[in-house]
Write a protein that holds these residues in place. Structure first.
Motif, PDB file in Angstrom:
ATOM      1  N   LYS A 154       0.856  -1.196   0.000  1.00 13.43           N
ATOM      2  CA  LYS A 154       0.000   0.000   0.000  1.00 13.43           C
ATOM      3  C   LYS A 154       0.887   1.239   0.000  1.00 13.43           C
ATOM      4  O   LYS A 154       1.210   1.798   1.040  1.00 13.43           O
ATOM      5  CB  LYS A 154      -0.911  -0.005   1.229  1.00 13.43           C
ATOM      6  CG  LYS A 154      -1.761  -1.251   1.312  1.00 13.43           C
ATOM      7  CD  LYS A 154      -3.214  -0.912   1.329  1.00 13.43           C
ATOM      8  CE  LYS A 154      -4.046  -2.193   1.317  1.00 13.43           C
ATOM      9  NZ  LYS A 154      -5.447  -1.970   1.434  1.00 13.43           N
ATOM     10  N   ARG A 155       1.272   1.673  -1.173  1.00 13.61           N
ATOM     11  CA  ARG A 155       2.177   2.822  -1.304  1.00 13.61           C
ATOM     12  C   ARG A 155       1.447   4.141  -1.059  1.00 13.61           C
ATOM     13  O   ARG A 155       2.082   5.162  -0.822  1.00 13.61           O
ATOM     14  CB  ARG A 155       2.785   2.888  -2.706  1.00 13.61           C
ATOM     15  CG  ARG A 155       3.263   1.572  -3.313  1.00 13.61           C
ATOM     16  CD  ARG A 155       4.503   1.042  -2.643  1.00 13.61           C
ATOM     17  NE  ARG A 155       5.287   0.222  -3.569  1.00 13.61           N
ATOM     18  CZ  ARG A 155       5.939  -0.874  -3.238  1.00 13.61           C
ATOM     19  NH1 ARG A 155       5.927  -1.299  -1.993  1.00 13.61           N
ATOM     20  NH2 ARG A 155       6.646  -1.554  -4.136  1.00 13.61           N
ATOM     21  N   GLY A 156       0.108   4.111  -1.220  1.00 13.85           N
ATOM     22  CA  GLY A 156      -0.638   5.352  -1.033  1.00 13.85           C
ATOM     23  C   GLY A 156      -1.051   6.008  -2.331  1.00 13.85           C
ATOM     24  O   GLY A 156      -1.729   7.027  -2.328  1.00 13.85           O
ATOM     25  N   THR A 207      -9.547  -4.655 -12.742  1.00 15.89           N
ATOM     26  CA  THR A 207     -10.240  -5.884 -12.377  1.00 15.89           C
ATOM     27  C   THR A 207      -9.285  -6.965 -11.905  1.00 15.89           C
ATOM     28  O   THR A 207      -9.653  -7.815 -11.118  1.00 15.89           O
ATOM     29  CB  THR A 207     -11.040  -6.409 -13.592  1.00 15.89           C
ATOM     30  OG1 THR A 207     -10.156  -6.451 -14.717  1.00 15.89           O
ATOM     31  CG2 THR A 207     -12.220  -5.508 -13.897  1.00 15.89           C
ATOM     32  N   ALA A 208      -8.045  -6.971 -12.395  1.00 17.44           N
ATOM     33  CA  ALA A 208      -7.072  -7.994 -11.975  1.00 17.44           C
ATOM     34  C   ALA A 208      -5.790  -7.320 -11.515  1.00 17.44           C
ATOM     35  O   ALA A 208      -4.786  -7.323 -12.206  1.00 17.44           O
ATOM     36  CB  ALA A 208      -6.794  -8.941 -13.141  1.00 17.44           C
ATOM     37  N   PRO A 209      -5.845  -6.677 -10.335  1.00 15.43           N
ATOM     38  CA  PRO A 209      -4.694  -5.892  -9.901  1.00 15.43           C
ATOM     39  C   PRO A 209      -3.480  -6.744  -9.558  1.00 15.43           C
ATOM     40  O   PRO A 209      -3.605  -7.841  -9.027  1.00 15.43           O
ATOM     41  CB  PRO A 209      -5.207  -5.178  -8.645  1.00 15.43           C
ATOM     42  CG  PRO A 209      -6.283  -6.074  -8.123  1.00 15.43           C
ATOM     43  CD  PRO A 209      -6.912  -6.697  -9.319  1.00 15.43           C
ATOM     44  N   LEU A 210      -2.329  -6.225  -9.892  1.00 16.21           N
ATOM     45  CA  LEU A 210      -1.060  -6.837  -9.515  1.00 16.21           C
ATOM     46  C   LEU A 210      -0.552  -6.037  -8.326  1.00 16.21           C
ATOM     47  O   LEU A 210      -0.531  -4.804  -8.367  1.00 16.21           O
ATOM     48  CB  LEU A 210      -0.082  -6.711 -10.688  1.00 16.21           C
ATOM     49  CG  LEU A 210       1.281  -7.367 -10.541  1.00 16.21           C
ATOM     50  CD1 LEU A 210       1.164  -8.878 -10.714  1.00 16.21           C
ATOM     51  CD2 LEU A 210       2.253  -6.806 -11.575  1.00 16.21           C
ATOM     52  N   LYS A 211      -0.154  -6.732  -7.257  1.00 20.72           N
ATOM     53  CA  LYS A 211       0.348  -6.004  -6.088  1.00 20.72           C
ATOM     54  C   LYS A 211       1.576  -5.184  -6.460  1.00 20.72           C
ATOM     55  O   LYS A 211       2.417  -5.617  -7.242  1.00 20.72           O
ATOM     56  CB  LYS A 211       0.719  -6.989  -4.979  1.00 20.72           C
ATOM     57  CG  LYS A 211      -0.380  -7.235  -3.979  1.00 20.72           C
ATOM     58  CD  LYS A 211       0.175  -7.998  -2.787  1.00 20.72           C
ATOM     59  CE  LYS A 211      -0.919  -8.266  -1.767  1.00 20.72           C
ATOM     60  NZ  LYS A 211      -0.401  -9.048  -0.635  1.00 20.72           N
ATOM     61  N   THR A 267       4.160  -4.645  -4.723  1.00 19.07           N
ATOM     62  CA  THR A 267       5.381  -5.363  -4.346  1.00 19.07           C
ATOM     63  C   THR A 267       5.796  -6.352  -5.431  1.00 19.07           C
ATOM     64  O   THR A 267       6.983  -6.498  -5.733  1.00 19.07           O
ATOM     65  CB  THR A 267       5.171  -6.096  -3.010  1.00 19.07           C
ATOM     66  OG1 THR A 267       3.871  -6.706  -3.012  1.00 19.07           O
ATOM     67  CG2 THR A 267       5.249  -5.141  -1.839  1.00 19.07           C
ATOM     68  N   MET A 268       4.828  -7.040  -6.038  1.00 15.29           N
ATOM     69  CA  MET A 268       5.133  -7.986  -7.116  1.00 15.29           C
ATOM     70  C   MET A 268       5.605  -7.244  -8.365  1.00 15.29           C
ATOM     71  O   MET A 268       6.544  -7.678  -9.049  1.00 15.29           O
ATOM     72  CB  MET A 268       3.898  -8.838  -7.440  1.00 15.29           C
ATOM     73  CG  MET A 268       4.119  -9.833  -8.572  1.00 15.29           C
ATOM     74  SD  MET A 268       5.439 -11.030  -8.242  1.00 15.29           S
ATOM     75  CE  MET A 268       4.608 -12.130  -7.100  1.00 15.29           C
ATOM     76  N   ALA A 269       4.967  -6.118  -8.668  1.00 19.03           N
ATOM     77  CA  ALA A 269       5.384  -5.317  -9.829  1.00 19.03           C
ATOM     78  C   ALA A 269       6.837  -4.867  -9.659  1.00 19.03           C
ATOM     79  O   ALA A 269       7.649  -4.969 -10.593  1.00 19.03           O
ATOM     80  CB  ALA A 269       4.469  -4.107  -9.990  1.00 19.03           C
ATOM     81  N   ALA A 270       7.168  -4.401  -8.459  1.00 21.04           N
ATOM     82  CA  ALA A 270       8.542  -3.966  -8.190  1.00 21.04           C
ATOM     83  C   ALA A 270       9.515  -5.130  -8.314  1.00 21.04           C
ATOM     84  O   ALA A 270      10.616  -4.989  -8.867  1.00 21.04           O
ATOM     85  CB  ALA A 270       8.628  -3.346  -6.798  1.00 21.04           C
ATOM     86  N   ALA A 271       9.106  -6.310  -7.830  1.00 26.05           N
ATOM     87  CA  ALA A 271       9.968  -7.494  -7.913  1.00 26.05           C
ATOM     88  C   ALA A 271      10.231  -7.880  -9.367  1.00 26.05           C
ATOM     89  O   ALA A 271      11.366  -8.234  -9.731  1.00 26.05           O
ATOM     90  CB  ALA A 271       9.333  -8.660  -7.166  1.00 26.05           C
ATOM     91  N   MET A 272       9.203  -7.809 -10.202  1.00 30.70           N
ATOM     92  CA  MET A 272       9.377  -8.130 -11.626  1.00 30.70           C
ATOM     93  C   MET A 272      10.429  -7.211 -12.262  1.00 30.70           C
ATOM     94  O   MET A 272      11.266  -7.650 -13.050  1.00 30.70           O
ATOM     95  CB  MET A 272       8.033  -7.988 -12.356  1.00 30.70           C
ATOM     96  CG  MET A 272       7.037  -9.091 -12.016  1.00 30.70           C
ATOM     97  SD  MET A 272       5.358  -8.703 -12.595  1.00 30.70           S
ATOM     98  CE  MET A 272       5.577  -8.708 -14.377  1.00 30.70           C
ATOM     99  N   ILE A 273      10.382  -5.943 -11.889  1.00 33.15           N
ATOM    100  CA  ILE A 273      11.339  -4.970 -12.451  1.00 33.15           C
ATOM    101  C   ILE A 273      12.738  -5.231 -11.915  1.00 33.15           C
ATOM    102  O   ILE A 273      13.709  -5.261 -12.685  1.00 33.15           O
ATOM    103  CB  ILE A 273      10.874  -3.528 -12.135  1.00 33.15           C
ATOM    104  CG1 ILE A 273       9.522  -3.248 -12.786  1.00 33.15           C
ATOM    105  CG2 ILE A 273      11.920  -2.508 -12.622  1.00 33.15           C
ATOM    106  CD1 ILE A 273       8.762  -2.082 -12.194  1.00 33.15           C
ATOM    107  N   GLY A 321      -1.794   0.922 -14.153  1.00 33.71           N
ATOM    108  CA  GLY A 321      -0.497   1.602 -14.174  1.00 33.71           C
ATOM    109  C   GLY A 321       0.542   1.135 -13.180  1.00 33.71           C
ATOM    110  O   GLY A 321       1.607   1.742 -13.060  1.00 33.71           O
ATOM    111  N   THR A 322       0.267   0.045 -12.469  1.00 31.16           N
ATOM    112  CA  THR A 322       1.162  -0.355 -11.373  1.00 31.16           C
ATOM    113  C   THR A 322       2.606  -0.582 -11.822  1.00 31.16           C
ATOM    114  O   THR A 322       3.542  -0.077 -11.197  1.00 31.16           O
ATOM    115  CB  THR A 322       0.628  -1.620 -10.670  1.00 31.16           C
ATOM    116  OG1 THR A 322      -0.732  -1.378 -10.294  1.00 31.16           O
ATOM    117  CG2 THR A 322       1.431  -1.939  -9.431  1.00 31.16           C
TER     118      THR A 322
END
Length: 385
Positions: free
Chosen positions: A162-164, A171-175, A177-183, A202-203
């Protein structure tokens, strides 16, 4: 400064990424286990890790760990821990729990016993029989694994994902934290073009912008441990000042987020503005079949639809074939794609350079990594004679 032992909890498969982040903050005493990274540091690490960790779920303060196979043992050993070193006289201290492969398998009973033991421990220090629990929050967890009880207090509050910035989600949000890990797993560098052709709300592009300019993910939110009297306010002030000092706001970035849905792109633009990175990302309505670029050596990182619902797999397999055909023209690019479809490579038409098993929420997924060629090294110009 007071020493503490902390546990950064992690989604299965991301422990090594979290450990690398912890070490990147300068903490060296790091142990990696399933679902968690444990490390020792001074009290300022509570503030710094909450502000900086991009891929951890939360940061817990470890109070004690011991073997417990009876309720009496759990009670007495919990009671003996130094709870009053942290928990104030007016504290609110609910107890949650979990038990895996342990003799004490009844979680409600374990929670009740730990609560009673903490109360007894605090009674001894504060010389009172009743605690109103109207003050700062100290959420205690008793985690039993193979008869070993680990007692911790949550320092984060809402999870670190929860970055704020994400008030509205697709409809299918990616957390986050997971988005950052992928990068981070892709080893993308800010001087390379970055694209997400299924950007949704936009995550992934937003996390890329935060990483690219070294903006701390927790910079715009609060943490439950900020209200703990035992942590000096100066610790938080200094930690937040550090986030501003280390941000690279002048780092130029080329980040592109596209999606076929104009409505979800409006959400993405709002989220990017909330995160303060809207000027760093170009959002555009585009079908994945129309993705084209003259840019070379870029990184394409995305979370396409999985087809989890019955009857969707035919559409999804067709989409993956179209992705393979479209991306084939981007022959100098690297591609990083997360999906639960075990036949993805077959549909995409290429074998991944590397695969990594992860979990997106409760869904088991693979992170398919296709490494593109490295850009040629710039030729050195000889000095004029």
């Amino acid at each position: 400064m007071q020493k503490v032992e902390l546990i950064a909890t992690a989604t299965f498969g991301l422990e090594s990424v979290v450990a690398e982040e912890v070490k990147g903050l300068g903490y060296t005493d790091v142990q990696v286990e399933n679902g968690k990274v444990t490390f020792s540091a001074d009290i300022s690490s509570i503030a710094r890790t909450n502000l900086w960790l991009r891929t951890a779920d939360r940061v817990r303060l470890k109070i004690g760990e011991f073997k417990a196979t009876t309720f009496d043992e759990l009670f007495e050993k919990t009671k003996a821990l130094p709870w009053a070193d942290w928990v104030t006289e007016d504290a609110t201290f609910p107890v949650e729990g979990k038990s895996v492969k342990s003799t004490l398998y009844s979680v409600p009973d374990c929670q009740a016993i730990v609560k009673k033991a903490v109360v007894e421990s605090l009674k001894k220090t504060y010389k009172r029989d009743w605690f109103e629990e109207k003050g700062p929050m100290y959420k205690i967890e008793v985690a039993l694994h193979k008869d070993v009880a680990t007692l911790t207090i949550d320092t984060s509050g809402p999870g670190l994902h929860k970055r704020g910035y994400r008030g509205l989600i697709g409809t299918a949000p990616l957390k986050e934290t997971m988005a950052a890990a992928m990068i981070l797993l892709s080893r993308w560098k800010p001087d390379r073009v970055f694209m997400d052709p299924f950007c949704g709300s936009g995550t992934i592009p937003i996390e890329a912008a935060l990483i690219g300019q070294n903006i701390a993910p927790g910079m715009n939110r609060e943490f439950v441990s900020e209200s703990w009297p035992v942590i000096p306010k100066s610790v938080w002030r200094e930690a937040r000042a550090e986030t501003h000092d280390l941000a690279r706001y002048d780092q130029k970035l080329e980040i592109i987020g596209t999606d076929a849905d104009e409505e979800i792109l409006k959400v993405a633009r709002r989220n990017a503005a909330e995160a303060g990175v809207d000027d760093l990302i170009h959002f555009q309505r585009m079908d994945v079949r129309d993705v084209r670029t003259k840019k070379k050596y870029g990184y394409l990182i995305c979370n396409p639809p999985y087809g989890e619902r019955l009857g969707e797999w035919k559409q999804v397999s067709r989409l993956y074939r179209e992705m393979g055909q479209t991306f084939a023209a981007m022959d100098t690019w690297s591609f990083y794609i997360i999906t639960s479809d075990e036949l993805f490579e077959e549909h995409f038409g290429r074998t991944a350079s590397k695969k990594r098993k992860l979990y997106n929420g409760n869904i088991k997924v693979d992170y398919y990594q296709f490494f593109g060629p490295k850009p040629p090294r710039p030729t050195k110009v000889s000095p004029a004679e």
